[in-house]
Scaffold this active site. Structure first.
Site, PDB file in Angstrom:
ATOM      1  N   HIS A   1      47.614  43.832  39.407  1.00 54.79           N
ATOM      2  CA  HIS A   1      46.143  43.862  39.345  1.00 54.79           C
ATOM      3  C   HIS A   1      45.706  44.252  37.928  1.00 54.79           C
ATOM      4  O   HIS A   1      44.789  45.063  37.745  1.00 54.79           O
ATOM      5  CB  HIS A   1      45.566  44.824  40.376  1.00 54.79           C
ATOM      6  CG  HIS A   1      45.611  44.304  41.781  1.00 54.79           C
ATOM      7  ND1 HIS A   1      44.754  43.332  42.247  1.00 54.79           N
ATOM      8  CD2 HIS A   1      46.438  44.606  42.821  1.00 54.79           C
ATOM      9  CE1 HIS A   1      45.033  43.073  43.529  1.00 54.79           C
ATOM     10  NE2 HIS A   1      46.053  43.824  43.894  1.00 54.79           N
TER      11      HIS A   1
ATOM     12  N   ASP B   1      49.969  48.170  44.409  1.00 55.24           N
ATOM     13  CA  ASP B   1      50.034  47.195  45.485  1.00 55.24           C
ATOM     14  C   ASP B   1      50.064  45.766  44.950  1.00 55.24           C
ATOM     15  O   ASP B   1      49.673  45.499  43.823  1.00 55.24           O
ATOM     16  CB  ASP B   1      48.831  47.364  46.426  1.00 55.24           C
ATOM     17  CG  ASP B   1      47.504  47.152  45.702  1.00 55.24           C
ATOM     18  OD1 ASP B   1      47.363  47.688  44.583  1.00 55.24           O
ATOM     19  OD2 ASP B   1      46.625  46.461  46.233  1.00 55.24           O
ATOM     20  N   GLU B   2      50.520  44.854  45.797  1.00 56.29           N
ATOM     21  CA  GLU B   2      50.421  43.411  45.590  1.00 56.29           C
ATOM     22  C   GLU B   2      50.877  42.972  44.196  1.00 56.29           C
ATOM     23  O   GLU B   2      50.189  42.231  43.502  1.00 56.29           O
ATOM     24  CB  GLU B   2      48.978  42.940  45.842  1.00 56.29           C
ATOM     25  CG  GLU B   2      48.499  43.194  47.268  1.00 56.29           C
ATOM     26  CD  GLU B   2      47.077  42.729  47.492  1.00 56.29           C
ATOM     27  OE1 GLU B   2      46.779  42.228  48.583  1.00 56.29           O
ATOM     28  OE2 GLU B   2      46.239  42.881  46.570  1.00 56.29           O
TER      29      GLU B   2
ATOM     30  N   TRP C   1      48.001  50.494  53.713  1.00 55.74           N
ATOM     31  CA  TRP C   1      47.164  49.374  54.132  1.00 55.74           C
ATOM     32  C   TRP C   1      47.967  48.410  55.009  1.00 55.74           C
ATOM     33  O   TRP C   1      47.408  47.480  55.578  1.00 55.74           O
ATOM     34  CB  TRP C   1      46.602  48.617  52.927  1.00 55.74           C
ATOM     35  CG  TRP C   1      47.609  47.893  52.078  1.00 55.74           C
ATOM     36  CD1 TRP C   1      48.341  48.411  51.052  1.00 55.74           C
ATOM     37  CD2 TRP C   1      48.007  46.517  52.191  1.00 55.74           C
ATOM     38  NE1 TRP C   1      49.163  47.448  50.508  1.00 55.74           N
ATOM     39  CE2 TRP C   1      48.976  46.269  51.196  1.00 55.74           C
ATOM     40  CE3 TRP C   1      47.625  45.467  53.031  1.00 55.74           C
ATOM     41  CZ2 TRP C   1      49.578  45.024  51.015  1.00 55.74           C
ATOM     42  CZ3 TRP C   1      48.223  44.219  52.856  1.00 55.74           C
ATOM     43  CH2 TRP C   1      49.186  44.011  51.851  1.00 55.74           C
TER      44      TRP C   1
ATOM     45  N   ARG D   1      35.509  45.030  41.370  1.00 59.60           N
ATOM     46  CA  ARG D   1      35.135  43.660  41.736  1.00 59.60           C
ATOM     47  C   ARG D   1      33.647  43.424  41.479  1.00 59.60           C
ATOM     48  O   ARG D   1      33.263  42.429  40.892  1.00 59.60           O
ATOM     49  CB  ARG D   1      35.462  43.422  43.215  1.00 59.60           C
ATOM     50  CG  ARG D   1      36.835  42.863  43.525  1.00 59.60           C
ATOM     51  CD  ARG D   1      37.983  43.645  42.923  1.00 59.60           C
ATOM     52  NE  ARG D   1      39.294  43.178  43.391  1.00 59.60           N
ATOM     53  CZ  ARG D   1      40.018  43.815  44.306  1.00 59.60           C
ATOM     54  NH1 ARG D   1      39.559  44.940  44.859  1.00 59.60           N
ATOM     55  NH2 ARG D   1      41.197  43.349  44.651  1.00 59.60           N
TER      56      ARG D   1
ATOM     57  N   ASP E   1      40.674  46.745  38.107  1.00 61.02           N
ATOM     58  CA  ASP E   1      41.318  45.665  38.867  1.00 61.02           C
ATOM     59  C   ASP E   1      41.277  44.414  37.997  1.00 61.02           C
ATOM     60  O   ASP E   1      40.824  44.464  36.855  1.00 61.02           O
ATOM     61  CB  ASP E   1      40.639  45.453  40.216  1.00 61.02           C
ATOM     62  CG  ASP E   1      41.641  45.047  41.294  1.00 61.02           C
ATOM     63  OD1 ASP E   1      42.276  43.987  41.135  1.00 61.02           O
ATOM     64  OD2 ASP E   1      41.797  45.793  42.285  1.00 61.02           O
TER      65      ASP E   1
END
Length: 797
Positions: free
Chosen positions: A254, A317-318, A384, A173, A202
């Site tokens: 991601h 994830d996500e 998480w 990031r 990411d």
């Protein structure tokens, strides 16, 4: 059996033999606290001077010796005499029983014993890794008092509670230069942490320089990436300090950076541009495309040539499944392979990925979403999503590590992280209403600035022993509430550590309606609700049985970089990470928050001098920029009374303002602040002492001096604020701090002289505190809360 599992059993047996001696004794400035500490003599010392020498036998730690000597010189201000030819015994003798490879492994033996006598200090360890951990303890023990520089006479036996004690740094990031990463590795070593989890890719940046796929760094890094040599430098630096490096390449979601460089690997054709906004985004690798697996195979091959650790993190994830759902070819692929949904498709992808890792002799680590019975039990699941998720996978035979509650990029109190027990816990409160008891249940809703409202119910039960209760957040398991306090017959408050932070409703229960607010961290959210006719059904916490608890290997503190840039990284990490390290290393029974803060203050100063961490220097540098001057005292005084607003609040406010992206400046006053105010915490403590004893002169004087200090700062800080446009929104905050100081001094005077406020005066004071509690410029005046406690005491006299 897997090596980490065997190590956990060894650790458990050693910890059992050390039993109750783990509780902190005396005032030793140690963190994490060792398993057993015995003071040989209460006031006994081993005096030190510039002739101090160190000797090592049993393994080659020649590289560490000058580093340790340099740190002793920094701690003492001395120039140590050359080691030279030692005529007598060394001041500090390090004895290593077994020579092992220098590469740290998941089952490396980190145990050690330290004995300090009037004749010298002897550090004995089974391996080099125990010697490295033990030297950090010895360096923390080097002290200077009014008489001399010394090490106290102690006997310490130590071994970590968990084998996996990590820190995640997000370089994607916001890019983190190598020098900043190396400094954090020094801090990790000082805290006896042993896994550096390096988040390298990411949506907003690909930071791993690939030789096979150079367009990744050429097109998707903005020129900020790590060369092979730099990554090898980080690995070597960490290895010398007994720290493993686990790289993370996020797959299959991601993946916006992969989409920019190689769109042919994605589930939709694009075109794609660099993603600048934070959040979850659509670009996702195509599990039906064989070239995707060849790409991953080649990338993994490059990674294993640089990172020798047996584990490799694949993210997972996500995953936004919209591209999968909208692709006819992927839907046909799912039908052909009898994959019922997106979770099954991701499990198929991960099965293929796991085979690739196995080919390269690596084991998979991934976030909760990778959990699926189709995957082998050799994987490690990083949680998480919380203790229930961790417990369920552990009970199913999967090893796991906890990160929920250890997100240190969030400005939470150190105590919140410190209370975060690794092992999932049972409810711990009786939910059945016994004969003669009364219960009441209430539904509540707490809207947020972004996303759906937080909803659920809570139940309060009045019994012979007082009040107890529990809360059921929607979609979460039932949790016990703490500190139930009825401020009036209608107003109640209690607290719970939720996934959002310390969560404390302050609610008025009148007739069948509920109103008030919920303080999440340090931010108030309006809360409404109504009474329920009966106690609702709830989901009980998941707790693995004793056998499967061994699958829980430890945890990791996480530093996601949406709100972190390199110049403020140390402010976010230290000293709070020492408290997380203690939770991962020390005995479960070491939980005293007061003693923790006392030792944390000592290790905070030690880490600046001995380790070279920059939490205070970085804050001073940011204040200097904001003040346009080296005279930063007015801003430092203001900083005592305020804290950065709670994490979700800051992010949601940025999102609403259209500032939730990579170029939002992290240059505010809030960004220069530590997570919590030590001055406000001290003010809380002094107010508590005064409320116990109205005639406590030291407490009253401390409160008075603090408030007068803030009061005198009113004009100087407004002048500083006027000189920088970045500070302009802070002006009303500074004005309120000054006004609250006046209010606090009045309340102190009235309380000490037994002059209670009238109902109207109390209401007016409460309104002033409520108005001052609002968020401005992403900060909150934390001083509101100890003053509120003082107001309640004055109002009821």
């Amino acid at each position: 059996m897997h090596r980490p599992f065997r190590y956990t059993l060894l650790t458990a047996s050693l910890l059992f033999s050390l039993n109750a001696a783990a509780l902190p004794a005396g005032d030793l400035p140690l963190m994490p606290w060792p398993q057993r500490v015995e003071l040989a003599q209460p006031q006994g010392k081993l005096p030190l001077d510039y002739r101090l020498t160190l000797s090592i036998q049993g393994d080659d730690l020649a590289e560490a010796l000058p580093r340790w000597r340099e740190r002793i010189e920094r701690q003492t201000g001395w120039t140590l005499a050359p080691q030279g030819e030692q005529n007598g015994a060394a001041t500090v003798a390090i004895i290593i029983k077994q020579q092992v490879a220098p590469q740290p492994m998941p089952d490396s033996d980190e145990s050690y014993q330290l004995q300090v006598t009037p004749q010298g200090a002897t550090l004995t360890a089974n391996t080099r890794f125990g010697a490295l951990r033990g030297m950090e303890t010895l360096l923390q023990l080097v002290q200077t008092d009014g008489e001399n520089t010394f090490i106290p006479l102690v006997n310490i036996t130590d071994v970590p509670r968990f084998p996996w004690r990590g820190v995640l740094l997000d370089s994607a990031r916001h890019f983190l230069p190598v020098a900043d990463i190396l400094r954090q590795i020094d801090g990790m070593a000082a805290a006896k942490l042993n896994v550096f989890h390096w988040h390298l890719t990411d949506d907003q940046g690909w930071r791993f320089a690939s030789e096979r796929y150079p367009k990744l760094q050429q097109l998707a890094s903005d020129g900020h990436f790590y060369t092979r040599e730099q990554m090898q430098q980080v690995v070597a630096y960490a290895t010398a300090r007994g720290i493993r490096v686990v790289p993370e390449i996020d797959l299959p979601g991601h993946a916006s950076t992969i989409a920019v460089a190689y769109p042919e690997l994605m589930s939709a054709p694009g075109p794609y541009q660099m993603e600048r906004a934070w959040g979850v985004h659509k670009p996702t690798l195509d599990p039906a495309n064989g070239e995707v697996y060849q790409f991953i195979d080649n990338i993994v091959g490059e990674l294993v040539a640089i990172f020798p650790d047996p584990y490799l993190h694949i993210g997972g994830d996500e995953v936004d499944a919209s591209q999968w759902q909208e692709s006819q070819s992927i839907q046909a692929f799912m039908q052909q392979n009898q994959l019922a949904d997106a979770h099954a498709l991701q499990a198929f992808f991960n099965q293929k990925l796991e085979k690739i890792l196995e080919k390269h002799q690596r084991r998979m680590v991934g976030w909760d979403e990778i959990y699926h019975p189709a995957l082998p039990h050799s994987i490690v699941i990083q949680s998480w999503q919380g203790p229930d998720s961790l417990a369920a996978s552990a009970q199913d035979g999967y090893q796991g590590i906890l990160s929920t509650g250890f997100y240190l990029d969030q400005p939470q109190s150190t105590a919140y992280h410190y209370r975060n027990e690794i092992m999932p816990q049972p409810l711990g409160v009786v939910t059945e209403v016994q004969e003669g008891e009364k219960a009441q249940s209430w539904r509540f809703s707490m809207p947020r600035f972004k996303g759906s409202a937080v909803e659920g119910s809570f139940t309060l039960i009045e019994g012979k022993a007082g009040w107890r209760g529990f809360i059921d957040f929607k979609g979460k398991s039932r949790r016990a509430v703490q500190g139930i306090e009825w401020r009036t017959p209608q107003q109640v408050t209690f607290c719970i550590d939720s996934w959002m932070g310390e969560t404390c409703p302050v609610l008025t229960l009148q007739q069948d309606q509920l109103s008030g607010y919920t303080r999440v961290g340090n931010v108030r959210y309006p809360t409404t609700g109504s009474k329920l006719a009966a106690i609702p059904a709830g989901k009980m916490p998941v707790v693995p049985d004793e056998q499967h608890q061994a699958n829980i290997l430890g945890g990791e503190a996480a530093f996601w970089a949406e709100n972190i840039r390199a110049p403020i990284l140390d402010i976010k990490m230290w000293p709070r990470t020492f408290a997380v390290a203690e939770r991962l290393w020390s005995a479960k029974e070491v939980t005293d928050e007061g003693k923790m803060y006392q030792r944390l203050a000592a290790v905070d100063a030690w880490s600046v001098v001995s380790v070279g961490l920059q939490q205070h220097a970085a804050s001073a540098r940011e204040f200097t920029r904001l003040a346009n001057s080296v005279d930063i005292t007015p801003l430092q005084i203001l900083a005592e009374a305020v804290e950065p607003a709670q994490y979700y609040t800051r992010n949601h406010l940025k999102f609403k303002a259209g500032h939730y992206h990579q170029f939002e400046p992290l240059n505010r006053f809030a960004d220069a602040l530590p997570a919590e105010s030590a001055a406000v915490r001290d003010l809380h403590a002094q107010v508590a002492l005064l409320l116990q004893d109205k005639n406590h002169p030291a407490a009253a004087q401390a409160i008075r001096e603090r408030l007068q200090h803030w009061q005198r700062n009113g004009a100087p800080v407004q002048q500083a604020i006027a000189g920088n446009v970045v500070l302009k929104d802070l002006a009303p905050v500074a004005q309120d701090v000054s006004a609250l100081s006046d209010l606090g001094l009045m309340l102190l005077e009235r309380y000490q002289h037994g002059k209670p406020l009238s109902q109207a005066e109390a209401a007016q004071a409460q309104q002033q505190l409520d108005a001052a509690a609002q968020i401005r410029d992403e900060v909150v005046i934390a001083a509101v809360y100890p003053l509120e406690a003082l107001l309640r005491a004055v109002a009821v006299q």
